[in-house]
Write an enzyme that holds these catalytic residues in place. Structure first.
Site, PDB file in Angstrom:
ATOM      1  N   THR A   6       0.689  -2.070   0.328  1.00 21.28           N
ATOM      2  CA  THR A   6       1.446  -2.810   1.212  1.00 21.28           C
ATOM      3  C   THR A   6       1.321  -1.899   2.464  1.00 21.28           C
ATOM      4  O   THR A   6       1.264  -0.758   2.592  1.00 21.28           O
ATOM      5  CB  THR A   6       2.997  -2.914   1.051  1.00 21.28           C
ATOM      6  OG1 THR A   6       2.994  -3.654  -0.252  1.00 21.28           O
ATOM      7  CG2 THR A   6       3.739  -3.639   2.161  1.00 21.28           C
ATOM      8  N   GLY A  61       5.930   3.758  -3.256  1.00 18.83           N
ATOM      9  CA  GLY A  61       6.896   4.688  -3.952  1.00 18.83           C
ATOM     10  C   GLY A  61       6.350   6.160  -3.955  1.00 18.83           C
ATOM     11  O   GLY A  61       5.080   5.978  -4.428  1.00 18.83           O
ATOM     12  N   GLU A  82       6.627  -6.122  -5.766  1.00 19.42           N
ATOM     13  CA  GLU A  82       5.585  -6.568  -7.004  1.00 19.42           C
ATOM     14  C   GLU A  82       5.298  -8.266  -6.699  1.00 19.42           C
ATOM     15  O   GLU A  82       5.296  -8.961  -7.742  1.00 19.42           O
ATOM     16  CB  GLU A  82       6.050  -6.498  -8.521  1.00 19.42           C
ATOM     17  CG  GLU A  82       4.995  -5.979  -9.379  1.00 19.42           C
ATOM     18  CD  GLU A  82       3.916  -5.022  -8.552  1.00 19.42           C
ATOM     19  OE1 GLU A  82       4.578  -3.869  -8.634  1.00 19.42           O
ATOM     20  OE2 GLU A  82       3.099  -5.435  -8.084  1.00 19.42           O
TER      21      GLU A  82
END
Ligand code: ST9
Ligand code: FAD
Length: 556
Positions: free
Chosen positions: A34, A73, A316
């Site tokens: 992303t 993350g 996701e």
């Protein structure tokens, strides 16, 4: 996601090189896809990887502000490496999104490497301990062999070999979507455990003068809030088992270069990830609010559970987008069925003529029979998919192209994908119980759960069933009552049914959901640890409150 991507997209040499480093925790990785400007639209990602045949390296760049990787993350401070998804350029041609392993930080002093700018994106709604980060690449060079080349290759001279399917790059996302279905089941089971245990301990209100205050779990309204969600947690448990089995079977086929079910898997995993996370997300809030004021305390465990779960609806694959992906496949299946093709298992019902089977209103239908009701879920799904598909066809007949027609029908397409997912879940729950080896007592209790799930699912979407004459209004009313009639029966085993999830107190992290039910003592103990209670008089008194009070007292 770093390791599953390496496991799925590396050549055997690359596996030997990278995976031992991961398994031994000699490197820590993240999945950097992303960007600030794009999360959903992957073909719009802007990070570039230009191949330099002179040095046999890729040069990675973040060419614009919107191309900065954003959200991954553990990217900000923790990861030493990342799988970076970038637009591959070689010999002057762009070949689309491909995965590259990029080292971010030195393994000696953890400092970012040259051409790498990384950091944390700042506080979020939840996931406090997780350093979701940003990554800006500036002419950062990596060896040719750092492009994951299981499916597509770049040879030393820069020649590109394309993959058997461009979407194989998306394989890790499908895998994590399947995990999120499991994550939904776990989150809803935790919330049900907290709310039902607390509701068995909490006594409130005097129904009749002189009578003891009843457990709030005895109120039909409390049962109506919690027991359908408890049943849903069980339903999602069985669904995630079925989903993982389908994923494993299709993934084995893909590993043998059989891509025939990749679309069906994408559509099912997309729909179930979206459906289960949306339902769970809403259910967590119902469970919290059912615990009154104490539900709002951090001590309940709900604030963190919600803040950490709710992004499941976004990451996701944002849920609406995934439902549209699922619906797009269903529309294709309707076309295939009409041209006489055989449809794969999870969508084969779309080639059946379900319309005539059950016209609403005929008396004497056994509305408590689960197999019969599952056939109504099937009819609702089939009707909705065909209705949305016909809308797309009418759009095309009116002169739109496929994309335009899909977009104009998208509200109905989402409804159709939801109905399809709901049918799969209800059917899987009922069928799984039939296969379960369990005592008759246990079968009876689980049948009650499946019944309340099926009944309440119709009650909450009764418009769908009535609008298409699948049920008459009075039949829908009867089914709504059947759900309510089951509640006192489920009440008997409710605490045992959440104990069966066997979450340890340390995992549940909830004073309200403690296994020993000793809530009030432990709430009071928990409060003592509040930072504000370090001193009887808080230091701020001397700076603000004290002077204010004294100033005003002097006026009296
Ligand atoms: C064991 C214990 C477990 C305990 C459980 C606990 C677990 C907890 C949960 C796990 C932890 C979760 C942590 C995850 C953190 C978040 C990570 C991320 O967000 S990472 C970032 C996540 N980011 C995202 O998810 C991004 C979401 N966006 C996308 O995936 C794509 O941009 C797109 C699908 C929306 C469109 O893609 P685009 O290229 O524009 O494609 P078109 O639309 O033009 O369709 C072209 C054709 O491709 C087809 N096809 C598409 N996808 C797939 C697929 N996967 N496959 C196959 N096929 C696929 C499509 O059907 C169509 O076929 P056809 O009709 O032509 O036949
Ligand atoms: C906690 C968290 C962890 C994350 N971890 C990672 C990670 O580890 N790695 C990683 O790469 N990413 C990660 N992400 C990013 C995540 O994958 C993206 O946020 C997600 O894919 C959604 O994309 P987006 O943010 O661009 O939303 P957008 O796509 O901009 O969505 C905004 C709105 O636009 C709508 N929309 C978008 N496209 C369409 C369409 N075609 N039709 C109809 N409506 C549309 C959506 O439905 C939504 O309502 C994480 C995000 C979060 C919140």
């Amino acid at each position: 996601m770093f390791i599953p991507t390496l496991e799925r997209q590396c050549t055997s040499e690359q596996r030997e090189k990278f995976l031992p480093l991961c398994y031994d925790y000699r490197i820590i990785g993240t999945y950097a896809q992303t960007e600030l400007g794009h999360g959903t639209f992957l073909r719009g990602l802007e990070t570039t990887a230009h191949y330099d045949p002179n040095t046999q390296e890729f040069i990675l760049n973040s060419p614009t502000i919107s191309s900065i990787k954003w959200w991954p993350g553990a990217l900000g401070k923790t990861s030493t490496h990342a799988v970076v998804l970038a637009q591959l350029y070689t010999l002057g041609k762009c070949h689309g999104i491909h995965p590259f392993v990029v080292q971010l930080r030195s393994l000696d002093d953890h400092k970012p490497l040259r051409g790498i700018t990384v950091g944390d994106i700042g506080p979020k709604m939840g996931f406090g301990p997780n350093d979701n980060g940003y990554l800006k690449l500036h002419k950062h060079r990596i060896p040719r062999t750092n492009m994951l080349m299981k499916y597509s290759q770049v040879s030393p001279d820069g020649t590109y070999t394309k993959p058997p399917r461009s979407t194989l790059t998306y394989g890790t996302m499908t895998f994590v979507r399947v995990l999120i279905v499991h994550g939904s089941a776990i989150a809803l089971a935790k919330a049900s455990t907290i709310a039902i245990r607390y509701s068995a301990v909490r006594r409130q209100s005097e129904l009749r003068p002189g009578e003891p205050e009843p457990q709030i779990l005895s109120y039909p309204t409390q049962q109506h809030k919690l027991f359908p969600l408890l049943a849903t947690a069980y339903a999602f448990h069985f669904v995630q088992l079925a989903m993982m089995k389908i994923y494993t079977d299709v993934n084995d086929q893909i590993n043998n270069s059989n891509f025939s079910r990749i679309q069906e898997l994408h559509a099912l995993s997309s729909g179930l990830k979206a459906f289960t996370s949306w339902v769970t997300n809403a259910g967590l809030e119902v469970c919290r609010m059912s615990c009154g004021g104490h539900g709002y305390s951090q001590a309940s465990g709900f604030p963190r559970l919600y803040a950490d779960f709710t992004p499941s609806c976004t990451y996701e694959g944002e849920n609406t987008v995934l439902m549209l992906q699922s619906a797009r496949y269903l529309v294709k299946c309707v076309r295939d069925a009409r041209s006489g093709k055989t449809l794969p298992g999870t969508v084969s019902y779309l080639s059946e003529d379900v319309s005539a089977v059950h016209s609403g209103g005929s008396s004497g239908r056994d509305l408590s029979n689960l197999d019969f009701l599952i056939s109504l879920y099937k009819q609702r799904a089939s009707n909705q998919v065909h209705f949305a598909s016909d809308k797309v066809d009418r759009g095309i007949s009116a002169g739109m192209d496929l994309v335009g027609a899909l977009n104009s029908a998208s509200v109905h397409l989402v409804s159709a994908a939801k109905a399809h997912s709901h049918y799969f879940i209800a059917k899987t729950f009922v069928e799984s119980l039939k296969l379960l080896k369990a005592s008759s007592e246990l079968q009876n209790v689980l049948h009650q759960l499946a019944s309340v799930y099926v009944f309440e699912g119709i009650a909450q979407s009764s418009g769908d069933f009535i609008e298409d004459y699948i049920l008459s209004g009075s039949e829908a009313k009867t089914i709504r009552q059947l759900a309510v009639d089951l509640l006192p029966l489920i009440r008997v085993n409710a605490v045992s049914l959440v104990d069966a999830f066997s979450f340890r107190d340390e995992v549940l992290q909830s004073v309200l959901g403690r296994y020993d039910g000793n809530v009030y003592e432990n709430l009071f103990k928990w409060a003592q640890n509040s930072p504000l209670n370090k001193t009887d008089v808080h230091p701020s008194y001397h700076k603000y409150l004290g002077p204010l009070l004294k100033r005003n007292q002097s006026k009296l």
